[in-house]
Design a protein around this motif. Structure first.
Motif, PDB file in Angstrom:
ATOM      1  N   TYR A   1      50.436 -68.740  62.510  1.00  0.00           N
ATOM      2  CA  TYR A   1      50.622 -68.913  63.948  1.00  0.00           C
ATOM      3  C   TYR A   1      49.323 -68.604  64.682  1.00  0.00           C
ATOM      4  O   TYR A   1      48.693 -67.571  64.453  1.00  0.00           O
ATOM      5  CB  TYR A   1      51.682 -67.944  64.474  1.00  0.00           C
ATOM      6  N   TYR A   2      48.923 -69.498  65.569  1.00  0.00           N
ATOM      7  CA  TYR A   2      47.898 -69.207  66.574  1.00  0.00           C
ATOM      8  C   TYR A   2      48.662 -69.047  67.880  1.00  0.00           C
ATOM      9  O   TYR A   2      49.293 -69.995  68.352  1.00  0.00           O
ATOM     10  CB  TYR A   2      46.923 -70.377  66.674  1.00  0.00           C
ATOM     11  N   TYR A   3      48.621 -67.862  68.497  1.00  0.00           N
ATOM     12  CA  TYR A   3      49.523 -67.639  69.624  1.00  0.00           C
ATOM     13  C   TYR A   3      48.938 -66.668  70.646  1.00  0.00           C
ATOM     14  O   TYR A   3      48.081 -65.841  70.341  1.00  0.00           O
ATOM     15  CB  TYR A   3      50.868 -67.113  69.122  1.00  0.00           C
ATOM     16  N   LEU A   4      49.431 -66.814  71.877  1.00  0.00           N
ATOM     17  CA  LEU A   4      49.098 -65.900  72.953  1.00  0.00           C
ATOM     18  C   LEU A   4      50.071 -64.724  72.920  1.00  0.00           C
ATOM     19  O   LEU A   4      51.256 -64.888  72.609  1.00  0.00           O
ATOM     20  CB  LEU A   4      49.216 -66.583  74.312  1.00  0.00           C
ATOM     21  N   VAL A   5      49.553 -63.558  73.257  1.00  0.00           N
ATOM     22  CA  VAL A   5      50.407 -62.388  73.427  1.00  0.00           C
ATOM     23  C   VAL A   5      50.040 -61.740  74.758  1.00  0.00           C
ATOM     24  O   VAL A   5      48.862 -61.712  75.147  1.00  0.00           O
ATOM     25  CB  VAL A   5      50.265 -61.397  72.248  1.00  0.00           C
ATOM     26  N   PHE A   6      51.045 -61.262  75.482  1.00  0.00           N
ATOM     27  CA  PHE A   6      50.850 -60.744  76.836  1.00  0.00           C
ATOM     28  C   PHE A   6      50.960 -59.221  76.842  1.00  0.00           C
ATOM     29  O   PHE A   6      51.912 -58.653  76.300  1.00  0.00           O
ATOM     30  CB  PHE A   6      51.883 -61.355  77.785  1.00  0.00           C
ATOM     31  N   ASN A   7      49.995 -58.583  77.449  1.00  0.00           N
ATOM     32  CA  ASN A   7      49.969 -57.122  77.538  1.00  0.00           C
ATOM     33  C   ASN A   7      50.833 -56.696  78.721  1.00  0.00           C
ATOM     34  O   ASN A   7      50.380 -56.653  79.862  1.00  0.00           O
ATOM     35  CB  ASN A   7      48.535 -56.630  77.694  1.00  0.00           C
ATOM     36  N   GLU A   8      52.087 -56.369  78.432  1.00  0.00           N
ATOM     37  CA  GLU A   8      53.049 -56.064  79.485  1.00  0.00           C
ATOM     38  C   GLU A   8      53.099 -54.582  79.846  1.00  0.00           C
ATOM     39  O   GLU A   8      53.869 -54.182  80.717  1.00  0.00           O
ATOM     40  CB  GLU A   8      54.434 -56.561  79.059  1.00  0.00           C
TER      41      GLU A   8
ATOM     42  N   ASN B   1      42.364 -82.626  69.307  1.00  0.00           N
ATOM     43  CA  ASN B   1      40.914 -82.679  69.493  1.00  0.00           C
ATOM     44  C   ASN B   1      40.156 -81.519  68.843  1.00  0.00           C
ATOM     45  O   ASN B   1      38.993 -81.687  68.459  1.00  0.00           O
ATOM     46  CB  ASN B   1      40.591 -82.707  70.990  1.00  0.00           C
ATOM     47  N   LEU B   2      40.786 -80.358  68.726  1.00  0.00           N
ATOM     48  CA  LEU B   2      40.059 -79.192  68.215  1.00  0.00           C
ATOM     49  C   LEU B   2      40.385 -78.869  66.767  1.00  0.00           C
ATOM     50  O   LEU B   2      39.520 -78.369  66.036  1.00  0.00           O
ATOM     51  CB  LEU B   2      40.369 -77.966  69.092  1.00  0.00           C
ATOM     52  N   PHE B   3      41.624 -79.148  66.332  1.00  0.00           N
ATOM     53  CA  PHE B   3      42.013 -78.861  64.956  1.00  0.00           C
ATOM     54  C   PHE B   3      42.695 -80.094  64.352  1.00  0.00           C
ATOM     55  O   PHE B   3      43.846 -80.029  63.922  1.00  0.00           O
ATOM     56  CB  PHE B   3      42.951 -77.652  64.900  1.00  0.00           C
ATOM     57  N   PRO B   4      41.991 -81.214  64.302  1.00  0.00           N
ATOM     58  CA  PRO B   4      42.615 -82.449  63.818  1.00  0.00           C
ATOM     59  C   PRO B   4      43.115 -82.313  62.382  1.00  0.00           C
ATOM     60  O   PRO B   4      42.462 -81.700  61.533  1.00  0.00           O
ATOM     61  CB  PRO B   4      41.479 -83.477  63.913  1.00  0.00           C
ATOM     62  N   ASP B   5      44.296 -82.856  62.146  1.00  0.00           N
ATOM     63  CA  ASP B   5      44.917 -82.936  60.819  1.00  0.00           C
ATOM     64  C   ASP B   5      45.483 -81.618  60.297  1.00  0.00           C
ATOM     65  O   ASP B   5      46.212 -81.612  59.305  1.00  0.00           O
ATOM     66  CB  ASP B   5      43.942 -83.495  59.771  1.00  0.00           C
ATOM     67  N   ILE B   6      45.165 -80.479  60.921  1.00  0.00           N
ATOM     68  CA  ILE B   6      45.687 -79.222  60.379  1.00  0.00           C
ATOM     69  C   ILE B   6      46.514 -78.433  61.402  1.00  0.00           C
ATOM     70  O   ILE B   6      47.117 -77.425  61.036  1.00  0.00           O
ATOM     71  CB  ILE B   6      44.566 -78.323  59.827  1.00  0.00           C
ATOM     72  N   ALA B   7      46.551 -78.867  62.659  1.00  0.00           N
ATOM     73  CA  ALA B   7      47.296 -78.140  63.691  1.00  0.00           C
ATOM     74  C   ALA B   7      48.546 -78.911  64.106  1.00  0.00           C
ATOM     75  O   ALA B   7      48.493 -80.124  64.319  1.00  0.00           O
ATOM     76  CB  ALA B   7      46.426 -77.878  64.907  1.00  0.00           C
ATOM     77  N   THR B   8      49.661 -78.188  64.232  1.00  0.00           N
ATOM     78  CA  THR B   8      50.914 -78.772  64.703  1.00  0.00           C
ATOM     79  C   THR B   8      51.452 -77.903  65.830  1.00  0.00           C
ATOM     80  O   THR B   8      51.781 -76.730  65.605  1.00  0.00           O
ATOM     81  CB  THR B   8      51.958 -78.835  63.570  1.00  0.00           C
ATOM     82  N   PRO B   9      51.549 -78.441  67.054  1.00  0.00           N
ATOM     83  CA  PRO B   9      52.087 -77.640  68.158  1.00  0.00           C
ATOM     84  C   PRO B   9      53.502 -77.166  67.850  1.00  0.00           C
ATOM     85  O   PRO B   9      54.298 -77.875  67.233  1.00  0.00           O
ATOM     86  CB  PRO B   9      52.076 -78.611  69.339  1.00  0.00           C
ATOM     87  N   THR B  10      53.788 -75.942  68.254  1.00  0.00           N
ATOM     88  CA  THR B  10      55.129 -75.386  68.094  1.00  0.00           C
ATOM     89  C   THR B  10      55.414 -74.482  69.280  1.00  0.00           C
ATOM     90  O   THR B  10      54.489 -74.049  69.978  1.00  0.00           O
ATOM     91  CB  THR B  10      55.252 -74.622  66.757  1.00  0.00           C
ATOM     92  N   THR B  11      56.670 -74.205  69.536  1.00  0.00           N
ATOM     93  CA  THR B  11      57.029 -73.438  70.727  1.00  0.00           C
ATOM     94  C   THR B  11      57.610 -72.071  70.385  1.00  0.00           C
ATOM     95  O   THR B  11      57.407 -71.115  71.117  1.00  0.00           O
ATOM     96  CB  THR B  11      58.039 -74.226  71.583  1.00  0.00           C
TER      97      THR B  11
ATOM     98  N   GLY C   1      46.087 -64.468  65.601  1.00  0.00           N
ATOM     99  CA  GLY C   1      46.681 -65.235  64.520  1.00  0.00           C
ATOM    100  C   GLY C   1      47.606 -64.367  63.694  1.00  0.00           C
ATOM    101  O   GLY C   1      47.460 -63.151  63.640  1.00  0.00           O
ATOM    102  N   LEU C   2      48.563 -64.995  63.039  1.00  0.00           N
ATOM    103  CA  LEU C   2      49.454 -64.304  62.115  1.00  0.00           C
ATOM    104  C   LEU C   2      49.753 -65.240  60.952  1.00  0.00           C
ATOM    105  O   LEU C   2      50.266 -66.350  61.147  1.00  0.00           O
ATOM    106  CB  LEU C   2      50.774 -63.909  62.793  1.00  0.00           C
ATOM    107  N   SER C   3      49.405 -64.804  59.744  1.00  0.00           N
ATOM    108  CA  SER C   3      49.820 -65.515  58.543  1.00  0.00           C
ATOM    109  C   SER C   3      51.068 -64.831  58.020  1.00  0.00           C
ATOM    110  O   SER C   3      51.008 -63.697  57.543  1.00  0.00           O
ATOM    111  CB  SER C   3      48.708 -65.480  57.492  1.00  0.00           C
ATOM    112  N   ALA C   4      52.204 -65.497  58.128  1.00  0.00           N
ATOM    113  CA  ALA C   4      53.483 -64.869  57.813  1.00  0.00           C
ATOM    114  C   ALA C   4      54.042 -65.386  56.492  1.00  0.00           C
ATOM    115  O   ALA C   4      53.917 -66.576  56.167  1.00  0.00           O
ATOM    116  CB  ALA C   4      54.492 -65.131  58.927  1.00  0.00           C
TER     117      ALA C   4
ATOM    118  N   PRO D   1      53.450 -69.252  70.917  1.00  0.00           N
ATOM    119  CA  PRO D   1      52.718 -70.051  69.933  1.00  0.00           C
ATOM    120  C   PRO D   1      52.016 -71.245  70.584  1.00  0.00           C
ATOM    121  O   PRO D   1      52.601 -71.941  71.427  1.00  0.00           O
ATOM    122  CB  PRO D   1      53.811 -70.522  68.976  1.00  0.00           C
ATOM    123  N   ILE D   2      50.773 -71.434  70.200  1.00  0.00           N
ATOM    124  CA  ILE D   2      50.046 -72.640  70.624  1.00  0.00           C
ATOM    125  C   ILE D   2      50.241 -73.715  69.570  1.00  0.00           C
ATOM    126  O   ILE D   2      50.634 -74.828  69.861  1.00  0.00           O
ATOM    127  CB  ILE D   2      48.550 -72.333  70.827  1.00  0.00           C
TER     128      ILE D   2
END
Length: 505
Positions: free
Chosen positions: A256-263, A296-306, A400-403, A466-467
Motif C-alpha cells: 500500500y502507498y497511502y496517506l495517513v492523517f495526524n489527528e 504517469n508515475l508508476f506505469p504497469d505496476i500501480a493500481t488505484p485502490t480506495t 508504504g506498507l508491505s502486508a 490508499p493512493i
C-alpha cells in the motif's frame, strides 16, 4: 551468484528474519514450520513431518522431522520452536504478523507482560510441539510459513527484548540449505551450502550478498554487483529492462502507498481541527487524481485502490461503498461546506525518496492546491518511524506498507497498535470489535463478511487513505544464473522459489 541487501544504517550485519522475511539470502538460510507457494495460498510442511488442528481450531499439534540439525551440528528440537515464539513475543523489531498471532496462545499475554516465565500454552514433548489457543487465530498456518525458527543456544545470555542487535547476527547459526561463511559489517555476507541440511542440496556453491544503501542499489546493479534483485521503482525497472541480459517477472504484492492523517497533533497535542474532520478527509480524497498519478508515475505496476481490500479481490471487496473517484468540484464543495480556511500550509511529510515517489508527493500537493489546500512538502529529517509516531510534527504523511494479509492493514487502526494510536487517537474504537472478530475467525466466508464490514467503517473514517497498490518486478541476470522456471511471490515474504534447482551458467 550475487544479490543485494539494503543497508540498515551503520553496523549492518545479517538482518533478523523476524522483521523482513523475504530477502533471498534469508529465505535460503532459515526455515519455518511450513513453506508457502508463490501465491502465499498453499502451505506445505517444511521443518514438520506432520501436524493436526482440532475441530475448534484451538489446539495445534506439530511433529518435527527426525534428525533435524542446525548448521553448527547441534540438534534442532521442539525447544527451539518454543524459544522462538517466546522470543518474538518479547523482542523489538518483530513483524506484527507474528506477535498478533502468537499473543492468542494461552499464557502469551502474561509472558509478554512479564507476569510469567514461559508461555503456558506451548508444550514440548520430544519432537512434538503443541499450541493451546486462548483465542482462535484465522491465519496461524500462513503465519507459521513465514516465521523463521531460531536456535535457542545461539542466544544464551541475550536479553530477547534486544535480540535484533545481538552479536549472534555477526555469525548466525542457520537451519536452511545455506549456512553463513562470513559477515563483513556494512559490506557483504557470504553463504555456502549447509552440510547439515537434510533436504536436496543446492547446486550453487556460493552466494554473495552485497550490503548497499537503498539509494545506491541501481548503480550497484548496473555495476554488476547483483545477479538477482527486485524493484518497484519505475526508473530502476526501465533502466534494467533496457539491458538484454535481464529476465523479469512482475508479481502482485499487497503493498500500500497511502496517506495517513495526524489527528492528535505533535506531542503538545494540538492537532489541526480540519485534519480531525472526516469531511475534510473526504475532500482530500476527491481532490487526488489517483488514476492519472498511477498511469504517469508508476506505469504497469500501480493500481488505484480506495480501501484495505483491493478491487482485484472479488470475494472480499465491498462493492457497495463510495470509491472517492477524482472529483475536484466535489472536493471544493465539501471544503466550502465545512468552512475550510488556513493561515499557513499544512505540513505534508514523506520518507521514500526515489524520484518517482518524490514526483508523486509533488503531484498530490498540486492536486490539493487546485482545490484550495496548500501543503508544504518535505522529507522527514530523521528516523521515519520516530518522526511518524513520536515527534509527529506534521499534518499528513505518505507511507508504504508491505502486508502479508489484511490483518496488518486493519491492525494499524486497532487500539492495541500504540504507534498508530499516537497519531489516530481513539479511532481504533470504531474498528476493534470487528477487527478482533476477524482475527479469530477461521471460516473464509465469515472472514469475507467481516472484511466488508471493516471497509464500511473505513468509508466513513478515512484516517488512512490508499493512493494505490504497487506491484514488484523481480529480475535475474540470465547471463549468469538459470532459475529453472522458478515462480516468484511477494519479495517481502518467504515463498518456495526452488532455489535448490538453480544453476550458474
Amino acid at each position: 551468484m550475487t544479490t543485494l541487501y539494503d543497508k540498515q544504517g551503520e553496523g549492518t550485519n545479517f538482518d533478523t528474519p523476524w522483521w523482513n522475511r523475504g530477502d533471498l539470502y534469508k529465505v535460503i538460510s532459515y526455515r519455518s514450520l511450513f513453506k508457502a507457494d508463490s501465491t502465499l495460498s498453499d502451505f506445505k510442511e517444511d521443518l514438520l513431518d506432520s501436524y493436526t488442528v482440532s475441530d475448534d481450531s484451538k489446539t495445534y499439534e506439530f511433529t518435527l522431522k527426525d534428525g533435524l540439525k542446525w548448521s553448527d551440528g547441534k540438534d534442532l528440537t521442539g525447544d527451539d520452536v518454543k524459544f522462538s515464539v517466546e522470543g518474538a513475543l518479547k523482542g523489538a523489531k518483530v513483524n506484527s504478523i507474528y506477535t498478533n498471532a502468537f499473543v492468542r496462545i494461552k499464557g502469551a499475554k502474561d509472558y509478554r507482560d512479564g507476569k510469567a516465565n514461559e508461555v503456558s500454552g506451548i508444550k514440548v514433548d520430544g519432537n512434538k510441539v503443541t499450541f493451546e489457543m486462548e483465542e482462535t487465530c484465522g491465519n496461524m498456518i500462513p503465519v507459521l510459513s513465514q516465521f523463521a525458527i531460531l536456535p535457542a543456544h545461539g542466544f544464551d545470555g541475550v536479553d530477547m527484548t534486544q535480540y535484533a542487535t545481538a552479536d549472534f547476527w555477526k555469525a548466525p547459526i542457520t537451519n536452511g540449505m545455506y549456512k553463513v561463511d562470513e559477515v563483513v559489517t556494512d559490506s557483504y555476507i557470504t553463504l555456502v551450502p549447509n552440510e547439515n541440511y537434510e533436504g536436496e542440496k543446492p547446486k550453487i556453491d556460493k552466494v554473495v550478498v552485497n550490503i548497499v544503501p537503498s539509494d545506491a542499489k541501481l548503480n550497484a546493479i548496473l555495476g554488476d554487483q547483483a545477479d538477482f534483485f527486485n524493484s518497484k521503482s519505475p526508473v530502476g525497472i526501465s533502466s534494467i529492462k533496457e539491458k538484454e541480459n535481464w529476465d523479469s517477472q512482475t508479481v502482485d504484492t499487497l503493498f500500500y502507498y497511502y496517506l495517513v492523517f495526524n489527528e492528535t497533533g505533535s506531542d503538545d497535542g494540538k492537532a489541526n481541527e480540519f485534519i480531525k474532520d472526516p469531511k475534510f478527509r473526504q475532500a482530500v480524497y476527491y481532490a487526488i487524481d489517483r488514476e492519472n498519478l498511477a498511469k504517469n508515475l508508476f506505469p504497469d505496476i500501480a493500481t488505484p485502490t480506495t480501501y484495505g481490500v483491493p478491487a482485484s479481490d472479488e470475494k472480499n471487496k465491498n462493492n457497495d461503498l463510495e470509491m472517492y473517484e477524482y472529483n475536484p468540484e466535489k472536493a471544493k464543495k465539501i471544503l466550502d461546506e465545512i468552512g475550510f480556511k488556513q493561515d499557513k500550509p499544512l505540513e505534508f511529510r514523506y520518507y521514500m525518496a526515489d524520484q518517482s515517489s518524490v514526483d508523486l508527493y509533488n503531484s498530490i500537493a498540486a492536486n490539493l492546491k487546485d482545490v484550495g489546500i496548500d501543503v508544504n512538502v518535505q522529507k522527514f529529517a530523521g528516523d521515519a518511524t520516530q518522526e511518524l509516531f513520536d515527534i509527529r510534527n506534521y499534518d499528513i504523511a505518505l507511507k508504504g506498507l508491505s502486508a502479508f494479509g489484511y490483518e496488518e492493514w486493519y491492525g494499524e487502526y486497532s487500539s492495541s497498535n500504540q504507534n498508530f494510536k499516537n497519531i489516530l487517537g481513539d479511532v481504533g474504537q470504531k474498528y476493534d470489535e470487528t477487527y478482533n472478530k476477524f482475527l479469530s475467525e477461521t471460516d473464509p466466508d465469515k472472514r469475507a463478511e467481516l472484511l466488508k464490514s471493516l471497509q464500511e467503517i473505513e468509508s466513513n473514517d478515512l484516517s488512512k487513505m490508499p493512493i494505490f497498490m504497487l506491484k514488484n518486478v523481480i529480475f535475474t541476470n540470465s547471463n549468469v544464473v538459470d532459475i529453472k522456471d522458478a515462480k516468484f511471490g511477494n519479495p517481502w515474504f518467504a515463498t518456495d522459489n526452488g532455489f535448490e534447482n538453480w544453476e550458474l551458467k
